[in-house]
Design an enzyme around this catalytic site. Sequence first.
Site, PDB file in Angstrom:
ATOM      1  N   GLU A 416       0.826  -1.208   0.000  1.00 51.95           N
ATOM      2  CA  GLU A 416       0.000   0.000   0.000  1.00 51.95           C
ATOM      3  C   GLU A 416       0.860   1.258   0.000  1.00 51.95           C
ATOM      4  OE1 GLU A 416      -2.954  -0.581  -0.736  1.00 51.95           O
ATOM      5  OE2 GLU A 416      -2.803  -2.716  -0.315  1.00 51.95           O
ATOM      6  N   TYR A 503      -2.155  -8.597 -10.313  1.00 50.95           N
ATOM      7  CA  TYR A 503      -1.229  -8.517  -9.180  1.00 50.95           C
ATOM      8  C   TYR A 503       0.007  -9.397  -9.397  1.00 50.95           C
ATOM      9  CZ  TYR A 503      -4.778  -6.066  -6.427  1.00 50.95           C
ATOM     10  OH  TYR A 503      -5.682  -5.146  -5.962  1.00 50.95           O
TER      11      TYR A 503
END
Length: 990
Positions: A416, A503
């Site tokens: 993140e 991802y």
Amino acid sequence: MGPPSSSGFYVSRAVALLLAGLVAALLLALAVLAALYGHCERVPPSELPGLRDLEAESSPPLRQKPTPTPKPSSARELAVTTTPSNWRPPGPWDQLRLPPWLVPLHYDLELWPQLRPDELPAGSLPFTGRVNITVRCTVATSRLLLHSLFQDCERAEVRGPLSPGTGNATVGRVPVDDVWFALDTEYMVLELSEPLKPGSSYELQLSFSGLVKEDLREGLFLNVYTDQGERRALLASQLEPTFARYVFPCFDEPALKATFNITMIHHPSYVALSNMPKLGQSEKEDVNGSKWTVTTFSTTPHMPTYLVAFVICDYDHVNRTERGKEIRIWARKDAIANGSADFALNITGPIFSFLEDLFNISYSLPKTDIIALPSFDNHAMENWGLMIFDESGLLLEPKDQLTEKKTLISYVVSHEIGHQWFGNLVTMNWWNNIWLNEGFASYFEFEVINYFNPKLPRNEIFFSNILHNILREDHALVTRAVAMKVENFKTSEIQELFDIFTYSKGASMARMLSCFLNEHLFVSALKSYLKTFSYSNAEQDDLWRHFQMAIDDQSTVILPATIKNIMDSWTHQSGFPVITLNVSTGVMKQEPFYLENIKNRTLLTSNDTWIVPILWIKNGTTQPLVWLDQSSKVFPEMQVSDSDHDWVILNLNMTGYYRVNYDKLGWKKLNQQLEKDPKAIPVIHRLQLIDDAFSLSKNNYIEIETALELTKYLAEEDEIIVWHTVLVNLVTRDLVSEVNIYDIYSLLKRYLLKRLNLIWNIYSTIIRENVLALQDDYLALISLEKLFVTACWLGLEDCLQLSKELFAKWVDHPENEIPYPIKDVVLCYGIALGSDKEWDILLNTYTNTTNKEEKIQLAYAMSCSKDPWILNRYMEYAISTSPFTSNETNIIEVVASSEVGRYVAKDFLVNNWQAVSKRYGTQSLINLIYTIGRTVTTDLQIVELQQFFSNMLEEHQRIRVHANLQTIKNENLKNKKLSARIAAWLRRNT
């Protein structure tokens, strides 16, 4: 001819016929127009789905819901009028992308959710809001489109053109004739009485209301939870990818960046958080005299709508300062008091500093808030300045010391924070390039953790977390490319892009690129890319352009093609290649990797090759990089001699995104080296050889016997991650379920138990003597369960004994926690080897615990009993008694998954199928059929199973079940043949 009449209008017959024809043509035209205008639904705001629910609830106390009024004169404040019909003509509202007529520049947004600590919401609560959007007009238009869904528009004005340099001063107002919604494309449409002028700026002023839901984690949502013994509630947001439109009318596309001034109105006992620091607070009263706090926040940088974030909560926090910027971790008061947020706080600042130094770009915002929600389906979200996590991905409790959680939290936090550069600072232009966000953030997880923990085996961890899974999922013809050329996605299709390909394959692309260049060149190109597109948007070609610039500025790294041509061959194609090397001739070839190596190539395109970087080793020595840029090529340097010491392995450190195959001599040489001196082959390549060989054999590229030969050396293998790879590939669920049908179990038992001693003794000793030594061994923590469950399944006496010991200690003294990595196995064998006494102990523990994860563990463990009467009683409890009625674990399916339970569950359903269907739903019956029937191998068995369940299913369900059982049968027949070959090989080698 008669006399003329004194009055009236007369036409001749010819004229009358002509007029009749014209009337008929007019009626036909009207019919056609009606059909066209009925092309798609047009919905006035008052008829939006979900808003009737809002009106039925108590209105927000801030003001009364306005009633529609007639269209006012321009001198009065405009109240929205709506068209009463539900039709609309074809137009730009039918398109999936916004027309380029307006460019948003700035939002002034105010939200007022009616969340009170003394009135916890029951599923939902109302909110109201206002937004003023400053836009620049690029094309003259009298129809304004922006995104809005699940909102009631209560007021709409358009002011402007705005006078340059005078802030919000205006020279006029553009009357709004109508406001309506195109639900299927999620637009709000404002019909104006006159067009906006190109080059001028305007302000759209909108008031709206909606609902905050608890059951959906989209837009604004609720969490109801328990803290310090009390039930509490919080409000949070999730706006990615297209949920900002659920909260406020906006231009909800990633390239339409703007600045935001955000105001939150909330109960005084709560704290409000948003992307930027708090600017100020004031007080406000609603119509009932209740006091509310108005919190305003500083202006954001230019950013897309999906990064806007809000939280209203009653939380505590811990904080620290990193390079002059405050970092706060927010969580439940209990969690803060217990120190559960301390680990995340301690790693966050250093991660920010590392990435700032790496990219030479400072973090843009003056603060960072990170909050842990009790329930957050997305696990984590990178909102600029206000990152939102599920508790499981952020909080580290004392009981977590023997889990992989510390490492996983490090990875998630790193991911993140990586987004603050990849995604927040530089955003992809459209969702078809979302991998530019997620792929690079995923890649830098591993770079960050490796920097702070250089002793961690980075290649083995990348294989375990990323490569192992994506290579199993990514197959030509049946999967998608990382970068999609199509841009017109529906909203549901955009959400589907957040998958393993974005991802994991994205991270693998970044890793491969870094390795065939070098780290300095890789980072240098990224610095240039990030600096150039800061606060802006980029496409994949923009990234390639900056890599090409970096390559052109040096002469050390020479490529066979442009970086665009190389990388497009990977990002625009689905699947990956299998590279086959003939070590006798040095011929290397590539072909797409297919499930079961299908022979029908009619679906292939002409562009079915990749430009493949080949890093390789020969006899343990790293060799220069070569390229396979065509379907076949000769590399004489890769030929091997008859010497026992001569061997070649392609794909150094598994940095290339492909499988590797060899001719028979190549596999033989590698097998000989493993048996002679396995440590001469690095751990990552022992992993690679096992995983590639079993995958290639499963899909008919090589014989299963070739893969099995590689396991002969395992008595000398002391790396648990290698053992984990072997057991995952060899001791599969299909094989375990067939042990009573084929004679493979006894053969496999003898073969593996002879080889398990070394690795078993290492870890059984650690568990008995110093289990805390495992807490920083990530690979052991993720591998132990498979080793333990296989050893016990094979009947290893010490495994069964250790399970008994640990189970008994826990039963006698619950504070003696079973080591987490093997807790499932120990509980299961504690029940399997015990009696109803042990089973009742687990039931009592299940009844008294509130921990969801523990409940799931116990529910599965109780199904491990070998006593049919205990399993019958368990299923009776599941459909009738309170401890299980609130549990989502399907107890009947769990029981049916076990060897004994399969038959017990089948008989139980005869007498209880209505109760089971009521408790778990009809779909559970279908799932049970597949679970119970997973060993069918004949059509007769399918018929018998269908007859058994015939009264429980509808006709359409019977047809679907029959087709799926046929698929299961075919799979089982294939597995039967495979098991027979494995058994034959084991007989020869045991």
